[in-house]
Enzyme design. Structure first.
Site, PDB file in Angstrom:
ATOM      1  N   THR A   1     -31.991  20.139 -20.654  1.00 36.46           N
ATOM      2  CA  THR A   1     -32.135  21.577 -20.597  1.00 36.46           C
ATOM      3  C   THR A   1     -31.067  22.280 -21.441  1.00 36.46           C
ATOM      4  O   THR A   1     -29.966  21.775 -21.602  1.00 36.46           O
ATOM      5  CB  THR A   1     -32.053  21.995 -19.105  1.00 36.46           C
ATOM      6  OG1 THR A   1     -32.986  21.201 -18.388  1.00 36.46           O
ATOM      7  CG2 THR A   1     -32.251  23.443 -18.863  1.00 36.46           C
TER       8      THR A   1
ATOM      9  N   GLY B   1     -28.824  21.474 -16.475  1.00 33.17           N
ATOM     10  CA  GLY B   1     -28.248  20.592 -15.439  1.00 33.17           C
ATOM     11  C   GLY B   1     -29.141  20.336 -14.248  1.00 33.17           C
ATOM     12  O   GLY B   1     -28.643  20.009 -13.167  1.00 33.17           O
ATOM     13  N   GLY B   2     -30.481  20.475 -14.417  1.00 34.49           N
ATOM     14  CA  GLY B   2     -31.407  20.132 -13.330  1.00 34.49           C
ATOM     15  C   GLY B   2     -31.022  20.827 -12.038  1.00 34.49           C
ATOM     16  O   GLY B   2     -30.787  22.045 -12.004  1.00 34.49           O
TER      17      GLY B   2
ATOM     18  N   SER C   1     -39.024  23.974 -10.763  1.00 41.85           N
ATOM     19  CA  SER C   1     -37.834  23.914 -11.613  1.00 41.85           C
ATOM     20  C   SER C   1     -36.633  24.483 -10.866  1.00 41.85           C
ATOM     21  O   SER C   1     -36.777  25.165  -9.852  1.00 41.85           O
ATOM     22  CB  SER C   1     -38.093  24.751 -12.865  1.00 41.85           C
ATOM     23  OG  SER C   1     -36.928  24.855 -13.641  1.00 41.85           O
ATOM     24  N   SER C   2     -35.448  24.180 -11.391  1.00 40.53           N
ATOM     25  CA  SER C   2     -34.224  24.816 -10.891  1.00 40.53           C
ATOM     26  C   SER C   2     -33.639  25.763 -11.926  1.00 40.53           C
ATOM     27  O   SER C   2     -32.547  26.314 -11.726  1.00 40.53           O
ATOM     28  CB  SER C   2     -33.170  23.753 -10.560  1.00 40.53           C
ATOM     29  OG  SER C   2     -33.658  22.865  -9.601  1.00 40.53           O
TER      30      SER C   2
HETATM   31  N1  GLY Z   1     -36.164  19.902 -15.594  1.00 39.01           N
HETATM   32  C1  GLY Z   1     -35.183  20.457 -14.748  1.00 39.01           C
HETATM   33  C2  GLY Z   1     -35.610  21.732 -14.118  1.00 39.01           C
HETATM   34  O1  GLY Z   1     -36.485  22.398 -14.625  1.00 39.01           O
HETATM   35  O2  GLY Z   1     -35.094  22.081 -13.092  1.00 39.01           O
END
Ligand code: GLY
Length: 529
Positions: free
Chosen positions: A340, A432-433, A411-412
């Site tokens: 990301t 950072g997910g 998503s985060s």
């Molecule tokens: N791929 C990580 C997110 O979208 O949270």
């Protein structure tokens, strides 16, 4: 001013601002440049979210990947219903329908000023001329190189003789430059033209499931941003299918107990409350959050002050709960009436954009669609591929985030604009997910509560808790050992780890001037004129 995760991308955005482009134009050029120089983070083969504030309006655009029509709830399970190792992470079957180009074209259609083609030009130049391999590039390759070695296209472009390139090696992406040139002529070529044809051919020969009709049917969606009061500010962020906005507001609401003050930074009682708050918020995330077209997300309830007050009372000031003791509130109780990259731009008219986009893990699915140079995402892993089975970020989920055709994985990502008197005060986001939400929260607290300038606020040591696994990560060497010991005595399981997140943001100071910074954990920069 532009801030992004790479100096060449910030430079691309700055060039556009200096040629008379607005914030949206600069954000488009920066996003496309990041797609070239950070091929491991985000790109044409992925998707994202943008928050925009112009005039008096704040808008949110969802250009996240969607599940292909042939996707099924059990597509990553074996015949016994057990998850197949790495099936949702590596290779063509882990790819969601990409949204980046459709999203950027939509932003441009609605708010762009300079011609679309002009905005693609810097990215084409970077793809043709190459960018130098940095330590960050090698770190990203480090844990994905084995997967990339399996894909001749990815290996040819990003590795050297199947191994790691040397620092300073130029990564030239001729195929990507051609793809960008097609997109510069007509963005729809990605969804219904030469680029679409190449992606579908690649899917057919490599076991993927994305079809021509999936690409033709892709549409970005304007959504109502989630905005809520925090002190004298209005915090606006991304609604579902991101969990970012909901939990950012939930966490801020829970912390804002009337006593939080500047001297609380890294003070043990505050850290204890903060960790316990995160535990509750991420427990709610695991149960309630998903694509709102497929599941009812109780947004209003989760972000209300009254819900925050109720859940705040569950925190024991003297003892950390175990995550097993903390559960999501049931929907009935809630009574709802319902790797990301981030970049930030503010232009001279004070239009602001906060944009986070991704291909999910480093180098996405580890594959490049043949002949296009496009690194394909593995966003399908952001679904709950099996109930209560952790994804690559250790996040669990269930029905609300189960796979279904056309559905968007949860998503985060938390692109955020904080307003004061309806004008941007702080524009921020991070990669950072699962850690994105806590990173953005800490930058907001550091600037607006703990009185730090933006550089210090972004650089400051951070912590992260996400309910499961039941542990608190802290930046190694970032916390006072006595404080850490006191937290351990209250029952917190603390793990010192390497640093994470690569935030950037811009703050508007009371005199109207801009202060921007990118995370020293990455290689980004702020550039303004
Ligand atoms: N791929 C990580 C997110 O979208 O949270």
């Amino acid at each position: 001013m532009v801030t992004s995760a790479h100096p060449l991308a910030s430079q691309a955005g700055l060039e556009i601002l200096q040629s008379g482009g607005n914030a949206i134009d600069a954000a488009i050029a920066t996003t496309l440049a990041i797609s070239v120089v950070e091929p491991y983070s985000a790109g044409l083969g992925g998707g994202g979210f943008a928050l925009y504030h112009g005039g008096k309006q704040t808008e949110a655009l969802d250009f996240r990947e969607r599940a292909p029509q042939a996707a099924t709830a059990n597509m990553y399970l074996d015949k016994d219903g057990k998850p197949i190792k790495n099936a949702s992470i590596n290779g063509h079957k882990s790819v969601g329908i990409p949204g980046t180009i459709a999203g950027l074209a939509e932003l441009h259609r609605k708010h762009g000023k300079l011609p679309w083609k002009t905005l693609v030009t810097p990215a084409i130049r970077l793809a043709e001329q190459g960018f130098p391999v940095s330590q960050q590039y090698l770190d990203a390759l480090g844990w994905r190189s084995k997967v990339l070695q399996q894909d001749p296209e990815a290996s040819r472009i990003f590795l050297r003789n199947g191994g790691l390139p040397k620092i300073g090696t130029s990564i030239i992406q001729t195929d990507l430059a051609k793809t960008l040139a097609s997109v510069a002529e007509d963005p729809n070529s990605f969804y219904n033209g030469t680029v679409a044809k190449a992606i579908v051919k690649d899917m057919q020969t490599q076991g993927g499931i994305i079809t021509e009709s999936d690409l033709r049917g892709y549409k970005p969606l304007w959504r109502d941003p989630i905005c809520g009061p925090f002190r004298q500010f209005q915090v606006c962020s991304m609604p579902p299918p991101s969990s970012g906005g909901v939990h950012l507001l939930q966490i801020l609401n829970m912390l804002d107990d009337g006593k939080l003050q500047a001297s609380d930074w890294h003070q043990v009682d505050h850290l204890h409350k903060f960790i316990e708050t995160l535990r509750i918020a991420y427990a709610d995330r695991a149960v309630h959050l998903g694509d709102p077209a497929f599941t009812t997300v109780p947004v209003k309830a989760l972000t209300s002050k009254s819900y925050a007050a109720k859940r705040r009372k569950e925190i024991d000031p003297a003892r950390a709960k175990t995550s097993a003791e903390v559960q999501a509130t049931t929907p009935a109780q809630l009574k709802e009436s319902q790797e990301t990259s981030h970049l930030t731009v503010i232009d001279q008219d004070r239009n602001a954009i906060s944009l986070t986009f991704t291909i999910n893990l480093s180098f996405g699915a580890g594959v490049v669609a043949k002949g296009t140079g496009i690194v394909l995402n593995n966003e399908m892993d952001d679904f709950a591929t099996a109930p209560n089975t952790p994804n690559a970020f250790g996040l669990t989920g269930n029905q609300a985030n189960a796979i279904a055709p056309g559905k968007t994985p949860l998503s985060s990502m938390t692109p955020t604009i904080v307003l004061e008197n309806n004008q941007p005060r702080l524009v921020v986001g991070a990669p950072g997910g699962s850690t994105i939400i806590t990173t953005v929260t800490q930058v907001i607290l550091n600037t607006l509560v703990f009185d730090m300038d933006i550089k210090r606020a972004i650089a400051a040591p951070r912590l992260h808790h996400q309910w499961l696994p039941d542990r608190t990560r802290i930046d190694r060497h970032g916390f006072d050992p006595t404080t850490v010991e006191l937290l351990r005595k209250r029952g917190h399981k603390i793990e010192e780890t390497g640093s994470w997140g690569n935030a950037n943001g811009i703050m508007v100071l009371p005199d109207g001037s801009l202060e921007g910074s990118a995370d020293p954990r990455g290689e980004g920069t702020a550039m303004g004129y």
